[in-house]
Design a protein around this motif. Structure first.
Motif, short mmCIF file in Angstrom:
data_model
loop_
_atom_site.label_atom_id
_atom_site.label_comp_id
_atom_site.label_asym_id
_atom_site.label_seq_id
_atom_site.Cartn_x
_atom_site.Cartn_y
_atom_site.Cartn_z
N ASP A 217 0.90 -1.22 0.36
CA ASP A 217 0.01 0.17 0.29
C ASP A 217 0.70 1.12 0.45
O ASP A 217 0.60 1.53 -0.35
CB ASP A 217 -0.92 0.16 1.11
N ALA A 218 2.16 1.41 0.92
CA ALA A 218 2.43 2.36 1.50
C ALA A 218 3.72 2.58 -0.44
O ALA A 218 3.91 3.55 -0.86
CB ALA A 218 3.68 2.42 1.99
N LEU A 219 3.77 1.35 -0.85
CA LEU A 219 4.54 1.35 -2.90
C LEU A 219 3.69 1.64 -2.94
O LEU A 219 4.02 2.64 -4.14
CB LEU A 219 4.99 -0.26 -2.41
N LEU A 220 2.46 1.77 -3.15
CA LEU A 220 1.30 2.36 -4.69
C LEU A 220 1.51 3.73 -4.30
O LEU A 220 0.59 4.15 -5.36
CB LEU A 220 -0.48 1.31 -4.07
N PRO A 223 4.37 7.14 -7.85
CA PRO A 223 3.69 7.50 -9.30
C PRO A 223 4.42 6.91 -10.06
O PRO A 223 3.20 5.83 -10.39
CB PRO A 223 4.21 9.66 -9.14
N ILE A 224 5.13 6.16 -9.93
CA ILE A 224 5.28 5.55 -11.24
C ILE A 224 4.93 3.80 -11.09
O ILE A 224 4.36 3.25 -12.12
CB ILE A 224 7.26 5.08 -12.04
N VAL A 225 5.23 3.35 -9.61
CA VAL A 225 4.30 1.96 -8.94
C VAL A 225 2.39 2.10 -9.18
O VAL A 225 2.33 1.55 -10.23
CB VAL A 225 4.79 2.31 -7.73
N ALA A 226 2.21 3.18 -9.36
CA ALA A 226 0.58 3.28 -9.20
C ALA A 226 0.71 3.73 -10.58
O ALA A 226 -0.98 2.80 -10.81
CB ALA A 226 0.42 4.93 -8.33
N ARG A 227 0.68 3.86 -11.36
CA ARG A 227 0.32 4.18 -12.72
C ARG A 227 0.78 2.87 -13.13
O ARG A 227 -0.51 2.24 -14.48
CB ARG A 227 1.32 4.63 -14.06
N ALA A 306 13.70 4.86 2.02
CA ALA A 306 13.44 5.74 3.18
C ALA A 306 13.08 3.81 3.76
O ALA A 306 12.99 3.64 4.68
CB ALA A 306 12.24 6.37 2.75
N ASN A 307 12.33 3.12 2.64
CA ASN A 307 11.21 1.74 3.41
C ASN A 307 12.51 0.36 3.50
O ASN A 307 11.64 -0.66 3.42
CB ASN A 307 10.70 2.30 2.79
N LEU A 308 13.51 1.09 2.15
CA LEU A 308 14.19 -0.63 2.07
C LEU A 308 15.25 -1.14 2.52
O LEU A 308 15.88 -0.84 3.69
CB LEU A 308 14.43 -1.30 1.28
#
Length: 385
Positions: A217-220, A223-227, A306-308
Motif C-alpha cells: 500500500d505504501a509502495l502504491l 507515482p510510477i508504481v501507481a501508474r 527510506a523503506n528498504l
C-alpha cells in the motif's frame, strides 16, 4: 538505429596494455568478445554468487545476489544496445564487470572496509574493480591482470561519468594505462550505468515485497508504481497478487528501457555528435531518462532508501555485517601472520593494509563469516524474512 559511427568498434580499439602472443587456439572472437569472456571466466566473477546485493546471503535462496544482479543488468544493457545499434559485447562486458569490486555484505561491508583502511587511502569498490582486472586476477603467463581493452577499462572507470578526483586504486591504474578520466565514456558504458539503475530499482522492489519489508500500500503511493499498477489491473482484472507484482516489475523495466532508448536518441540528435570521440567530448551524459521519468525514478529511489535500504529490519544485519568486516581487518592488522602468502604487495604499512583490503574485499559472505568464526568468534546474521 543510431549512426554506426557512434558504435564502439573492436577493430579500432586503443588496444591492451600488454602485447599478447597470438599462438594457441583463440576462436573467432573480436577484442570486446574476449573481454566479456575473460570476465565471465574469472574467479572474481564466480565469487559474486555469494556476495550480498541487498539481503545478506543467509536470508534466503530467492533473493538477488551480486551475480544474479549482474546478469540481469547485462540482459537489460544488451537489449538497449541492440535496439540502438551500439556494441552489444562491450555493453555486456561492462555490465557483467561493474560490481566485481564489491566486498562481502554489500555497501555495509564497503563502509566498514573503507573505515578500516582509511589511513592507507581507503577503499572504493569501483577503483577496486579496476585493481582486480589489471593486477589481482592474473591467470595469464605473460602479464598481470586480465589485460582487457582500453575501452572496457575506460568504461568501468567512467561509467558514472568523468572522474575528477580518483582514489588511489583508480589513479594507479590510470598512471599505468591512461584512461582519459576527465572525459565522458562511450555510449556503451553510459548504457551499462543506467541498466544498473533500472535493474536494481525494479528488482529491489521485487525482493523487498517478497521479504515483507516493503508495504504494498505504501509502495502504491509512488507515482510510477501507481501508474503501472492501475494499468495492470485494467488489463488483467482479478489477477492474483503474486502475478500482479511480477507484472509490475516487468512493466516498469519495459517502460524505463523504452524511455532511455527514446531519450538517448533525442539527446544525441540535439548534441549533433557523430563519432565515438565526439561522444567522449560532448561534455554531458547522452544516455539517460527523460526529465519526466527521471523525476519518477528519483521518487522511487527515495522510497526504497527510506523503506528498504535504511529500514529497521535490515539495520541489525547491516551492523552485524560491518562488525564482521571490521573484526577481520583488525585481526589481520594485529596479526600479520593471518594474511595468506601473496597478499602483501610492496613494503611498508600502507602497502600491507592495502593488501589486507584486497584480501577481505575478495571474500564472499560465507567465507568472511567462516574466517571471523575461526579467528574471532561466532557470527549471527541470519534474518527471518
Amino acid at each position: 538505429m543510431l549512426d554506426p559511427r557512434l558504435r564502439s568498434d573492436p577493430h579500432a580499439s586503443r588496444g591492451r596494455r600488454h602485447g599478447e602472443d597470438a599462438a594457441g587456439p583463440r576462436g573467432p572472437r573480436d577484442a570486446f568478445q574476449r573481454d566479456r569472456d575473460r570476465i565471465i571466466h574469472s574467479v572474481a566473477f564466480r565469487r559474486l554468487r555469494h556476495k550480498t546485493q541487498v539481503f545478506v546471503a543467509p536470508d534466503g535462496d530467492h533473493y538477488r545476489v551480486r551475480l544474479t544482479h549482474s546478469l540481469e543488468v547485462a540482459q537489460i544493457g544488451r537489449a538497449m544496445a541492440r535496439t540502438l545499434g551500439l556494441n552489444e559485447d562491450l555493453t555486456e562486458a561492462l555490465c557483467l564487470a561493474h560490481d566485481l569490486g564489491h566486498p562481502p555484505f554489500g555497501h555495509a561491508g564497503e563502509d566498514a572496509l573503507e573505515a578500516a583502511v582509511a589511513d592507507a587511502g581507503g577503499f572504493d569498490h569501483n577503483g577496486h574493480a579496476l585493481r582486480i582486472l589489471t593486477l589481482l586476477e592474473s591467470p595469464y603467463p605473460g602479464h598481470e591482470g586480465l589485460n582487457l581493452t582500453w575501452e572496457t577499462l575506460e568504461g568501468l572507470a567512467k561509467h558514472n561519468g568523468p572522474v575528477a578526483a580518483p582514489g588511489w586504486a583508480l589513479a594507479a591504474v590510470d598512471a599505468e594505462h591512461a584512461l582519459a578520466l576527465a572525459s565522458h565514456a562511450s555510449l556503451e558504458a553510459q548504457l551499462a550505468a543506467i541498466a544498473d539503475d533500472i535493474a536494481y530499482d525494479n528488482h529491489d522492489v521485487d525482493d523487498g515485497l517478497r521479504a515483507g519489508i516493503l508495504d504494498l500500500d505504501a509502495l502504491l503511493a509512488v507515482p510510477i508504481v501507481a501508474r503501472h499498477w492501475r494499468a495492470i489491473e485494467a488489463r488483467h482484472p482479478g489477477l492474483d497478487l503474486a502475478r500482479k507484482r511480477a507484472a509490475l516489475v516487468r512493466d516498469m523495466i519495459g517502460t524505463m528501457v523504452g524511455d532511455v532508448i527514446a531519450e538517448t536518441r533525442a539527446r544525441i540528435a540535439a548534441a549533433g555528435v557523430e563519432t565515438v570521440d565526439e561522444v567522449r567530448a560532448a561534455g554531458r551524459t547522452l544516455v539517460g531518462f527523460s526529465p519526466a521519468l527521471a523525476a519518477e525514478e528519483r521518487a522511487l529511489k527515495q522510497f526504497l532508501y527510506a523503506n528498504l535500504y535504511d529500514s529497521a529490519p535490515l539495520q541489525p544485519i547491516r551492523e552485524g555485517a560491518k562488525a564482521v568486516v571490521t573484526g577481520l581487518a583488525e585481526a589481520l592488522i594485529a596479526r600479520p601472520e593471518l594474511l595468506p602468502e601473496g597478499w602483501a604487495r610492496g613494503e611498508g604499512e600502507t602497502a600491507r593494509r592495502r593488501g589486507i583490503a584486497d584480501y577481505i574485499a575478495g571474500m564472499t559472505d560465507p567465507f568472511a563469516i567462516a574466517r571471523h568464526e575461526a579467528w574471532i568468534g561466532p557470527v549471527a546474521l541470519e534474518a527471518k524474512f
